[in-house]
Design a protein around this motif. Structure first.
Motif, mmCIF file in Angstrom:
data_model
loop_
_atom_site.group_PDB
_atom_site.id
_atom_site.type_symbol
_atom_site.label_atom_id
_atom_site.label_comp_id
_atom_site.label_asym_id
_atom_site.label_seq_id
_atom_site.Cartn_x
_atom_site.Cartn_y
_atom_site.Cartn_z
ATOM 1 N N GLY A 1 0.672 -1.037 -0.163
ATOM 2 C CA GLY A 1 -0.100 -0.132 0.104
ATOM 3 C C GLY A 1 1.648 0.982 0.006
ATOM 4 O O GLY A 1 1.737 1.460 -0.794
ATOM 5 N N LEU A 2 0.093 2.303 0.616
ATOM 6 C CA LEU A 2 1.000 3.832 0.799
ATOM 7 C C LEU A 2 2.399 2.970 1.171
ATOM 8 O O LEU A 2 3.039 3.750 1.274
ATOM 9 N N LEU A 3 2.760 2.734 2.444
ATOM 10 C CA LEU A 3 3.705 2.701 3.357
ATOM 11 C C LEU A 3 4.816 1.883 2.395
ATOM 12 O O LEU A 3 6.227 1.838 2.614
ATOM 13 N N GLY A 4 4.258 0.565 2.726
ATOM 14 C CA GLY A 4 4.842 -0.746 2.016
ATOM 15 C C GLY A 4 5.772 -0.302 0.068
ATOM 16 O O GLY A 4 6.614 -0.655 -0.182
ATOM 17 N N GLY A 5 4.528 0.191 -0.096
ATOM 18 C CA GLY A 5 5.255 0.795 -1.343
ATOM 19 C C GLY A 5 5.631 2.076 -1.755
ATOM 20 O O GLY A 5 7.403 1.814 -2.430
ATOM 21 N N SER A 6 6.074 2.471 -1.169
ATOM 22 C CA SER A 6 6.669 3.625 -0.267
ATOM 23 C C SER A 6 8.581 3.210 -0.435
ATOM 24 O O SER A 6 9.122 4.044 -0.606
ATOM 25 N N GLU B 1 13.669 -16.547 0.844
ATOM 26 C CA GLU B 1 15.189 -15.943 1.037
ATOM 27 C C GLU B 1 15.323 -14.880 0.992
ATOM 28 O O GLU B 1 16.251 -14.110 1.198
ATOM 29 N N ALA B 2 14.267 -13.977 1.833
ATOM 30 C CA ALA B 2 13.729 -12.580 2.720
ATOM 31 C C ALA B 2 15.241 -11.962 3.731
ATOM 32 O O ALA B 2 15.270 -13.102 5.055
ATOM 33 N N ASP B 3 16.258 -11.526 2.998
ATOM 34 C CA ASP B 3 17.441 -11.115 4.760
ATOM 35 C C ASP B 3 16.394 -10.733 5.837
ATOM 36 O O ASP B 3 16.591 -9.693 6.794
ATOM 37 N N LEU B 4 15.326 -9.048 5.293
ATOM 38 C CA LEU B 4 14.596 -8.350 5.862
ATOM 39 C C LEU B 4 12.809 -8.239 5.142
ATOM 40 O O LEU B 4 12.895 -8.464 4.104
ATOM 41 N N VAL B 5 12.153 -9.265 6.239
ATOM 42 C CA VAL B 5 10.757 -8.471 6.094
ATOM 43 C C VAL B 5 10.168 -7.272 6.642
ATOM 44 O O VAL B 5 10.624 -7.037 7.720
ATOM 45 N N VAL B 6 9.190 -6.781 5.916
ATOM 46 C CA VAL B 6 8.681 -5.651 6.531
ATOM 47 C C VAL B 6 7.586 -5.699 6.024
ATOM 48 O O VAL B 6 6.390 -5.788 5.058
ATOM 49 N N LEU B 7 6.215 -5.822 7.448
ATOM 50 C CA LEU B 7 4.991 -6.224 7.194
ATOM 51 C C LEU B 7 4.269 -4.621 7.173
ATOM 52 O O LEU B 7 4.061 -3.978 8.307
ATOM 53 N N CYS B 8 3.783 -4.933 6.141
ATOM 54 C CA CYS B 8 3.313 -3.871 5.948
ATOM 55 C C CYS B 8 1.477 -3.818 6.227
ATOM 56 O O CYS B 8 0.839 -3.557 4.751
ATOM 57 N N TYR C 1 -0.281 6.308 -3.984
ATOM 58 C CA TYR C 1 -0.460 7.798 -3.646
ATOM 59 C C TYR C 1 1.652 7.582 -3.279
ATOM 60 O O TYR C 1 1.877 8.119 -2.120
ATOM 61 N N ALA C 2 2.178 6.096 -3.280
ATOM 62 C CA ALA C 2 3.743 5.986 -2.595
ATOM 63 C C ALA C 2 4.378 6.726 -3.517
ATOM 64 O O ALA C 2 3.916 7.131 -4.495
ATOM 65 N N ARG C 3 5.098 6.973 -3.046
ATOM 66 C CA ARG C 3 6.607 7.601 -3.178
ATOM 67 C C ARG C 3 7.960 7.999 -2.541
ATOM 68 O O ARG C 3 8.184 7.013 -1.271
ATOM 69 N N ALA C 4 9.107 7.301 -3.216
ATOM 70 C CA ALA C 4 9.953 7.144 -2.316
ATOM 71 C C ALA C 4 10.627 8.297 -1.920
ATOM 72 O O ALA C 4 10.949 7.819 -1.194
ATOM 73 N N ASP C 5 9.684 9.541 -1.519
ATOM 74 C CA ASP C 5 10.224 10.160 -0.297
ATOM 75 C C ASP C 5 9.100 10.413 0.546
ATOM 76 O O ASP C 5 9.869 11.347 1.481
#
Lengths: 295, 295
Positions: free
Chosen positions: B12-17, B63-70, B133-137
């Motif tokens: 979503g917004l957070l995961g996509g960004s 295979e994930a070294d980091l998993v982020v649950l959003c 609405y996701a964005r890299a910044d």
């Protein structure tokens, strides 16, 4: 040319900005700045807010077709009996006070027949006060209440509405009682709530650097009003205590409802959704932000 | 290259960004988007938020070294027991939930030894949700809480802090309990207050066009938060009820104090001034708004 002479009593942010707007837009042949502090009046003249200055109300109001009183509500209310004999026959007198019952009542007692008082409240302001921050477009796009009563001359209301429109305001007509109740709900209570949120954060006992680092945009926005001029807000509270108390009672009741729903696992969704819908509907109806002054 | 594979559950917004920021800044060799809705995952990939997509958590996390649950806090807490066996040995697991006690508690129960959970709460958001609405910044210049406990692996905290710093966040370390209490005071209570102010205005019984025309910038700013996503806020209230109730009690107490001072002609000036000083001090310490991502 809407007026020959306009006299503005009190050359601060609001009075100074009005003088600049009237002169820039050619709405008055002459703007006289009247006040108690000559140095401040000269600063206002240097900034283009008036053509002439005087510390004498008698002299300053003698030729005015329009007198605008720009001072705290209590000062205006207390000064009106003394000023009343200085207004010329046919003059329109108004003010820029944030509450209206007290001034309108004082004016209706003090102003002799043949002079026409109409209360104004331009909802324009800034965190910074003083003529140094005055600007000709201060009123552009902001609401301006006019608060006639059964005793108010309709022609004077119309001319005053033209004047405020001409400097960019959107005119809102209502009576002084309703004005003070509405202002309590949409302006005074939000200010108190903003201050209470700032005190809630300050009361956490956290280091301020830490607090500043964890605050998000929601915190900064909701507590922005708390930075407002304390003297002005103290006066507003003193001038509108019953309406503010009633608005705060309603606000506290809403917060207690939310608190109960959250603590007891009730339907907070419906409560949040009603607030969201109400705010979105107002958003849709929000007047478009006005552009700078037409040239 | 900070990580080989990062898997983000919930685009979503957070995961996509986060995916966009990791890819744009070269912080991961590969970002995998994991979720339940393949169409949404493909949209995220099309927007540059991930390299690969899968609806299988087993496959996505292998295979994930980091998993982020959003995902919402309750969904994460409920899913952790099922996910736990999918994390590879040595993996760091985190989340982006707005409250931390519930998730951290669930993770400390569910995640097997050799996998390292650390709670995160990036205080970045927007009124609009969804990957569109996701964005890299999104994370640039905003605080990000990390909430280790006595059971958390310090090296994983350090690596996670590096990751959030690298996408622009300011790291704030605290424990889950303190996080939830602070968030209640500086984020959750302001949201509820903002909603209550919107309901106060709506409850006046005035025509909405009229209300919209008289509202000033103070009203628009203090009620802006009320427009926030209702589902998200319902979840926050459900996940942090005791801390929010306590913050609302303090807020109501401040409002009752102000109401009493105003109604009884007490020293409201001192109350207003304390709020103003507190807010101004925080303003002075406010971190400078960050610029866009460094290139």
């Amino acid at each position: 040319m809407m007026f020959d002479t306009v006299s503005i009593w009190g050359m601060g942010l609001l009075g100074g900005s009005l003088g600049m707007a009237l002169r820039e837009r050619g709405l008055a042949r002459r703007v006289a700045g009247v006040g108690r502090d000559l140095a401040r009046l000269e600063t206002a003249r240097a900034r283009g807010a008036c053509d002439a200055v005087t510390t004498s109300a008698e002299e300053g109001f003698a030729e005015a077709d329009l007198v605008v009183l720009c001072a705290p509500v209590a000062v205006i209310a207390d000064s009106l009996p003394r000023f009343a004999r200085c207004f010329k026959t046919g003059a329109i007198i108004t003010d820029v006070g944030s509450t209206k019952r007290r001034i309108v009542e004082a004016a209706e007692k003090a102003v002799p027949s043949g002079r026409h008082f109409v209360g104004s409240h331009p909802m324009s302001g800034a965190e910074m006060s003083g003529v140094a921050y005055a600007r000709a477009d201060l009123y552009v796009g902001n609401p301006c209440f006019l608060t006639p009563t059964i005793r108010t001359d309709p022609d004077s209301v119309a001319r005053l509405a033209q004047m405020w429109s001409a400097v960019g305001s959107r005119i809102v007509l209502t009576d002084p009682e309703r004005h003070d109740a509405l202002a309590a709900a949409v302006s005074h209570a939000p200010h108190i709530a903003s201050s209470a949120l700032a005190l809630l954060a300050a009361g956490l006992g956290e280091d301020e650097n830490y607090l500043a680092s964890i605050a998000g945009s929601g915190f900064w926005d909701t507590t922005r009003l708390a930075k407002g001029d304390v003297t002005m807000w103290e006066e507003i509270c003193a001038d509108n205590p019953d309406c503010i108390a009633m608005a705060l009672d309603r606000l506290i009741e809403e917060l207690r409802t939310a608190r109960r729903l959250i603590a007891e696992g009730g339907d907070i969704r419906d409560w949040l959704d009603r607030a969201r819908q109400a705010r979105l509907e107002l958003d849709d109806l929000r007047p478009a932000p006005a552009k700078g002054p037409a040239t």
